[in-house]
Structures are given as structure tokens and as C-alpha cells.
Scaffold this active site. Structure first.
Site: not given
Length: 106
Positions: A20, A24, A43, A78-79
Site C-alpha cells: 500500500y 502511494h 491530503y 486507480w480503484w
């Protein structure tokens, strides 16, 4: 419209913490550009390693956050790319639980 703060919780599947973070760190430039163009800034996503819960915080200039971009093709891609790492809905979007702000200090 004034800036808004938004927070939400997601869940990472066990054993995918490192992947993960890698994905990112290498977030697609098109995703970052769309977020910025949509008014999302400042963010951050935090991980609770004990529970696998992800806590996301973002500020927006337009009043809508990253969770409102599901109509965009690059976000759907992306999802799909991330769905093997986290709890997702049928459309591959992350299961995302909005959090109510109960305190803020400038």
C-alpha cells in the site's frame, strides 16, 4: 466557497501494508493532477498497523473530496489497481466511512 476539512476511514487487508505504501509513493501523476484540479489538497493517509484501519484527511477548496470523483475514468482505474489491498465495494471503490469532526484547533 470556503475550504473544508474531510476525514474518512478505510480498511487495509492484512499483510499489504508495505505494498500500500509503495503504490502511494508511486501514485499515478494523472490521479494527483485530478485531485488537485478538483480542489483536493493537504491530503494524508495514516495507518493503524494493529487494526489495518486507514485514516484519511484532506482539505478541499471546492467542497467535494476525493471520494466524489468516482465518475472519472482514471479514478476507477486507480480503484481497480488498489482493490486487492483493501476492502472495496462492488464498483471497486474503497469502503469509506466518513468521520465527523468533533474538535479542531487552528
Amino acid at each position: 466557497m470556503s475550504d473544508e476539512r474531510m476525514a474518512f476511514r478505510m480498511h487495509l487487508k492484512p499483510g499489504f501494508e508495505a505494498e500500500y505504501e509503495i503504490r502511494h509513493r508511486e501514485i499515478w501523476p494523472e490521479v494527483k493532477e485530478l485531485l488537485s484540479q478538483s480542489g483536493v489538497y493537504d491530503y494524508s493517509i495514516f495507518l493503524d498497523k494493529e487494526t489495518g484501519n486507514l485514516f484519511a484527511f484532506q482539505r478541499t477548496k471546492e467542497g467535494s473530496g476525493s471520494q466524489d470523483l468516482g465518475g472519472e475514468e482514471i479514478i476507477r482505474k486507480w480503484w481497480s489497481y488498489m482493490k486487492d489491498l483493501m476492502d472495496t465495494n462492488e464498483d471497486d471503490s474503497p469502503v469509506s466511512i466518513p468521520l465527523k469532526e468533533v474538535f479542531h484547533m487552528d
